[in-house]
Write a protein that holds these residues in place. Structure first.
Motif, PDB file in Angstrom:
ATOM      1  N   GLY A  84       0.837  -1.187   0.000  1.00  0.00           N
ATOM      2  CA  GLY A  84       0.000   0.000   0.000  1.00  0.00           C
ATOM      3  C   GLY A  84       0.870   1.233   0.000  1.00  0.00           C
ATOM      4  O   GLY A  84       2.098   1.160   0.154  1.00  0.00           O
ATOM      5  N   VAL A  85       0.264   2.396  -0.162  1.00  0.00           N
ATOM      6  CA  VAL A  85       1.037   3.623  -0.336  1.00  0.00           C
ATOM      7  C   VAL A  85       1.780   4.047   0.923  1.00  0.00           C
ATOM      8  O   VAL A  85       2.726   4.842   0.854  1.00  0.00           O
ATOM      9  CB  VAL A  85       0.141   4.772  -0.833  1.00  0.00           C
ATOM     10  N   PHE A  86       1.377   3.533   2.092  1.00  0.00           N
ATOM     11  CA  PHE A  86       2.059   3.880   3.333  1.00  0.00           C
ATOM     12  C   PHE A  86       3.163   2.881   3.687  1.00  0.00           C
ATOM     13  O   PHE A  86       3.750   2.969   4.765  1.00  0.00           O
ATOM     14  CB  PHE A  86       1.046   3.983   4.474  1.00  0.00           C
ATOM     15  N   ALA A  87       3.461   1.943   2.790  1.00  0.00           N
ATOM     16  CA  ALA A  87       4.446   0.897   3.062  1.00  0.00           C
ATOM     17  C   ALA A  87       5.838   1.242   2.572  1.00  0.00           C
ATOM     18  O   ALA A  87       6.750   0.431   2.712  1.00  0.00           O
ATOM     19  CB  ALA A  87       3.993  -0.418   2.425  1.00  0.00           C
ATOM     20  N   GLY A  88       6.035   2.434   1.995  1.00  0.00           N
ATOM     21  CA  GLY A  88       7.350   2.829   1.516  1.00  0.00           C
ATOM     22  C   GLY A  88       7.353   3.073   0.020  1.00  0.00           C
ATOM     23  O   GLY A  88       6.364   2.803  -0.677  1.00  0.00           O
ATOM     24  N   PRO A 128      14.025   1.495  -9.864  1.00  0.00           N
ATOM     25  CA  PRO A 128      14.041   0.670  -8.656  1.00  0.00           C
ATOM     26  C   PRO A 128      13.618   1.460  -7.425  1.00  0.00           C
ATOM     27  O   PRO A 128      13.890   2.656  -7.301  1.00  0.00           O
ATOM     28  CB  PRO A 128      15.500   0.233  -8.552  1.00  0.00           C
ATOM     29  N   ALA A 129      12.964   0.793  -6.500  1.00  0.00           N
ATOM     30  CA  ALA A 129      12.569   1.439  -5.245  1.00  0.00           C
ATOM     31  C   ALA A 129      13.790   1.943  -4.486  1.00  0.00           C
ATOM     32  O   ALA A 129      13.747   3.002  -3.843  1.00  0.00           O
ATOM     33  CB  ALA A 129      11.769   0.459  -4.381  1.00  0.00           C
ATOM     34  N   ALA A 130      14.886   1.193  -4.555  1.00  0.00           N
ATOM     35  CA  ALA A 130      16.097   1.585  -3.835  1.00  0.00           C
ATOM     36  C   ALA A 130      16.682   2.885  -4.352  1.00  0.00           C
ATOM     37  O   ALA A 130      17.461   3.536  -3.659  1.00  0.00           O
ATOM     38  CB  ALA A 130      17.138   0.472  -3.928  1.00  0.00           C
ATOM     39  N   GLY A 131      16.310   3.285  -5.560  1.00  0.00           N
ATOM     40  CA  GLY A 131      16.840   4.519  -6.132  1.00  0.00           C
ATOM     41  C   GLY A 131      15.964   5.733  -5.903  1.00  0.00           C
ATOM     42  O   GLY A 131      16.289   6.819  -6.392  1.00  0.00           O
ATOM     43  N   VAL A 132      14.848   5.601  -5.183  1.00  0.00           N
ATOM     44  CA  VAL A 132      13.934   6.722  -4.966  1.00  0.00           C
ATOM     45  C   VAL A 132      14.469   7.596  -3.833  1.00  0.00           C
ATOM     46  O   VAL A 132      14.579   7.138  -2.692  1.00  0.00           O
ATOM     47  CB  VAL A 132      12.515   6.221  -4.622  1.00  0.00           C
ATOM     48  N   PRO A 133      14.799   8.860  -4.108  1.00  0.00           N
ATOM     49  CA  PRO A 133      15.235   9.748  -3.022  1.00  0.00           C
ATOM     50  C   PRO A 133      14.061  10.077  -2.097  1.00  0.00           C
ATOM     51  O   PRO A 133      12.998  10.497  -2.558  1.00  0.00           O
ATOM     52  CB  PRO A 133      15.724  11.005  -3.751  1.00  0.00           C
ATOM     53  N   CYS A 163       5.844  12.921  -7.894  1.00  0.00           N
ATOM     54  CA  CYS A 163       6.363  12.560  -6.576  1.00  0.00           C
ATOM     55  C   CYS A 163       5.196  12.145  -5.695  1.00  0.00           C
ATOM     56  O   CYS A 163       4.023  12.328  -6.056  1.00  0.00           O
ATOM     57  CB  CYS A 163       7.133  13.712  -5.934  1.00  0.00           C
ATOM     58  N   GLU A 164       5.521  11.575  -4.540  1.00  0.00           N
ATOM     59  CA  GLU A 164       4.534  11.192  -3.539  1.00  0.00           C
ATOM     60  C   GLU A 164       4.816  11.956  -2.254  1.00  0.00           C
ATOM     61  O   GLU A 164       5.977  12.105  -1.869  1.00  0.00           O
ATOM     62  CB  GLU A 164       4.601   9.691  -3.247  1.00  0.00           C
ATOM     63  N   VAL A 165       3.765  12.421  -1.596  1.00  0.00           N
ATOM     64  CA  VAL A 165       3.908  13.127  -0.324  1.00  0.00           C
ATOM     65  C   VAL A 165       3.090  12.394   0.732  1.00  0.00           C
ATOM     66  O   VAL A 165       1.920  12.062   0.499  1.00  0.00           O
ATOM     67  CB  VAL A 165       3.453  14.591  -0.429  1.00  0.00           C
ATOM     68  N   LEU A 166       3.719  12.127   1.886  1.00  0.00           N
ATOM     69  CA  LEU A 166       3.058  11.458   3.006  1.00  0.00           C
ATOM     70  C   LEU A 166       3.088  12.396   4.200  1.00  0.00           C
ATOM     71  O   LEU A 166       4.158  12.885   4.597  1.00  0.00           O
ATOM     72  CB  LEU A 166       3.740  10.133   3.324  1.00  0.00           C
ATOM     73  N   THR A 167       1.913  12.633   4.775  1.00  0.00           N
ATOM     74  CA  THR A 167       1.756  13.594   5.850  1.00  0.00           C
ATOM     75  C   THR A 167       1.160  12.890   7.064  1.00  0.00           C
ATOM     76  O   THR A 167       0.057  12.346   6.977  1.00  0.00           O
ATOM     77  CB  THR A 167       0.840  14.744   5.410  1.00  0.00           C
ATOM     78  N   PRO A 291      10.483   8.781   8.826  1.00  0.00           N
ATOM     79  CA  PRO A 291       9.696   8.476   7.637  1.00  0.00           C
ATOM     80  C   PRO A 291       8.486   7.610   7.961  1.00  0.00           C
ATOM     81  O   PRO A 291       8.526   6.794   8.883  1.00  0.00           O
ATOM     82  CB  PRO A 291      10.673   7.746   6.716  1.00  0.00           C
ATOM     83  N   LEU A 292       7.428   7.811   7.174  1.00  0.00           N
ATOM     84  CA  LEU A 292       6.130   7.226   7.487  1.00  0.00           C
ATOM     85  C   LEU A 292       5.994   5.840   6.864  1.00  0.00           C
ATOM     86  O   LEU A 292       5.072   5.551   6.120  1.00  0.00           O
ATOM     87  CB  LEU A 292       5.018   8.147   6.983  1.00  0.00           C
ATOM     88  N   HIS A 293       6.969   4.987   7.128  1.00  0.00           N
ATOM     89  CA  HIS A 293       6.891   3.596   6.692  1.00  0.00           C
ATOM     90  C   HIS A 293       7.965   2.815   7.418  1.00  0.00           C
ATOM     91  O   HIS A 293       8.975   3.374   7.853  1.00  0.00           O
ATOM     92  CB  HIS A 293       7.066   3.460   5.177  1.00  0.00           C
ATOM     93  N   ALA A 294       7.733   1.526   7.547  1.00  0.00           N
ATOM     94  CA  ALA A 294       8.747   0.643   8.122  1.00  0.00           C
ATOM     95  C   ALA A 294       9.840   0.418   7.089  1.00  0.00           C
ATOM     96  O   ALA A 294       9.622   0.567   5.883  1.00  0.00           O
ATOM     97  CB  ALA A 294       8.103  -0.686   8.521  1.00  0.00           C
ATOM     98  N   PRO A 295      11.042   0.063   7.522  1.00  0.00           N
ATOM     99  CA  PRO A 295      12.091  -0.251   6.548  1.00  0.00           C
ATOM    100  C   PRO A 295      11.617  -1.322   5.583  1.00  0.00           C
ATOM    101  O   PRO A 295      10.945  -2.289   5.958  1.00  0.00           O
ATOM    102  CB  PRO A 295      13.243  -0.762   7.426  1.00  0.00           C
ATOM    103  N   THR A 296      11.915  -1.127   4.308  1.00  0.00           N
ATOM    104  CA  THR A 296      11.445  -2.050   3.279  1.00  0.00           C
ATOM    105  C   THR A 296      12.634  -2.756   2.635  1.00  0.00           C
ATOM    106  O   THR A 296      13.750  -2.249   2.622  1.00  0.00           O
ATOM    107  CB  THR A 296      10.667  -1.310   2.186  1.00  0.00           C
ATOM    108  N   ARG A 297      12.378  -3.909   2.089  1.00  0.00           N
ATOM    109  CA  ARG A 297      13.386  -4.638   1.318  1.00  0.00           C
ATOM    110  C   ARG A 297      13.249  -4.196  -0.134  1.00  0.00           C
ATOM    111  O   ARG A 297      12.284  -4.487  -0.818  1.00  0.00           O
ATOM    112  CB  ARG A 297      13.155  -6.144   1.422  1.00  0.00           C
TER     113      ARG A 297
END
Length: 306
Positions: A84-88, A128-133, A163-167, A291-297
């Motif tokens: 989901g969008v709050f997962a990273g 890649p997700a790993a490349g998202v600043p 971009c995505e913004v999480l508040t 940040p508004l998500h748990a660490p992701t793989r």
């Protein structure tokens, strides 16, 4: 902006009101009354498939929930997606104009198809997700998180900026109010789409947020929208912000922007009546919920050739 601006009533699109055909949301330059930016949201069932013709647009395929396989121009991009969008941050795909792509999802999911009218034809690519600043912006109750997955300095494209913004619940973002509707050294002209998702309460209670758009005497516009999960707000011009997350309900929004100028840049000017607030952040800590998500793989590029 050269196109006629839509009236105020058409700028807030409640969930379901912009559905068309296979899409839960369909915003095109023509339906918005402007010239460049677009967004579609596609829900795929488990095992579902969808064929997309990009036409004159470059398109970003952004998983909102679930993963997908994207086949285009002889490339196969496997998007791991997210729960989901709050997962990273998520991985994503770039599709050039003049292409036919097939999206398929073994387990089903929801996918944003962000688009902009393009002049150049760049190749199909995997992001890649790993490349998202990931940027933590503001401080105190104005703290928010920005996933800059397709901003001008983060990912090459012809025109699109996204971009995505999480508040966190109770905070303000898109603040101070700002605009980008003229071309100057300080500003670039960009049409903007906000797509919202609102986190439910602990027992699944529906949440809400508020979003403001207002204009100048020369170009009036006036929107104060109570936004709910999967609503859309269009910003053809004018000052926009704040986006206010209700306490107990974290807020997500996806921004899609493009403009008529040859420069792909995101320069803004603050409303001078509110610009002082930036100085008030000095000495304040960023909200510890971010940040508004748990660490992701993070997944690696899954591109292969058939």
């Amino acid at each position: 902006m050269t196109a006629t601006s839509p009236d105020t009533r058409s700028l807030h699109l409640p969930a379901g009101s912009a559905a068309a055909g296979d899409y839960a949301v369909e915003v095109t330059p023509e339906s918005a009354g402007w010239t460049r930016s677009g967004l579609r949201v596609l829900d795929l069932p488990a095992g579902g498939r969808h064929v997309l013709d990009t036409g004159p647009d470059e398109v970003l395929v952004v998983p909102l929930q679930g993963g997908a396989t994207v086949t285009c121009d002889g490339e196969v991009l496997r998007l791991a997606g997210r729960s989901g969008v709050f997962a990273g941050p998520t991985d994503f795909a770039y599709l050039p104009p003049g292409s036919t792509a097939e999206l398929s999802s073994a387990d089903g999911g929801r996918f944003a198809l962000c688009s902009a009218r393009a002049r150049r034809r760049l190749p199909v690519r995997y992001g890649p997700a790993a490349g998202v600043p990931v940027e933590l912006r503001g401080a105190g109750t104005c703290s928010r998180q920005v996933n800059n997955f397709a901003t001008a300095g983060a990912f090459e494209a012809d025109a699109i900026i996204a971009c995505e913004v999480l508040t966190p619940g109770g905070n303000w973002s898109s603040y101070p109010p700002h605009k980008h509707d003229e071309t100057s050294e300080a500003e670039t002209e960009l049409e903007e789409i906000y797509y919202f998702e609102v986190a439910p309460g602990p027992q699944g209670q529906a949440g809400l947020a508020y979003h403001r758009v207002y204009g100048t005497p020369e170009r009036p516009i006036d929107v104060l929208a109570e936004v709910r999960d999967r609503d859309v707000v269009l910003v053809p011009h004018g000052w926009h912000g704040p986006s206010i997350a209700a306490p107990g309900h974290d807020l997500y929004y996806l921004n899609v922007m493009a403009g008529p100028g040859p420069e792909r840049a995101w320069r803004i000017v603050d409303d001078p009546d509110h610009a002082w607030v930036r100085g008030s952040w000095t000495g304040q800590d960023v909200d510890p919920r971010l940040p508004l998500h748990a660490p992701t793989r993070h997944q690696q590029n899954g591109a292969t050739r058939p």
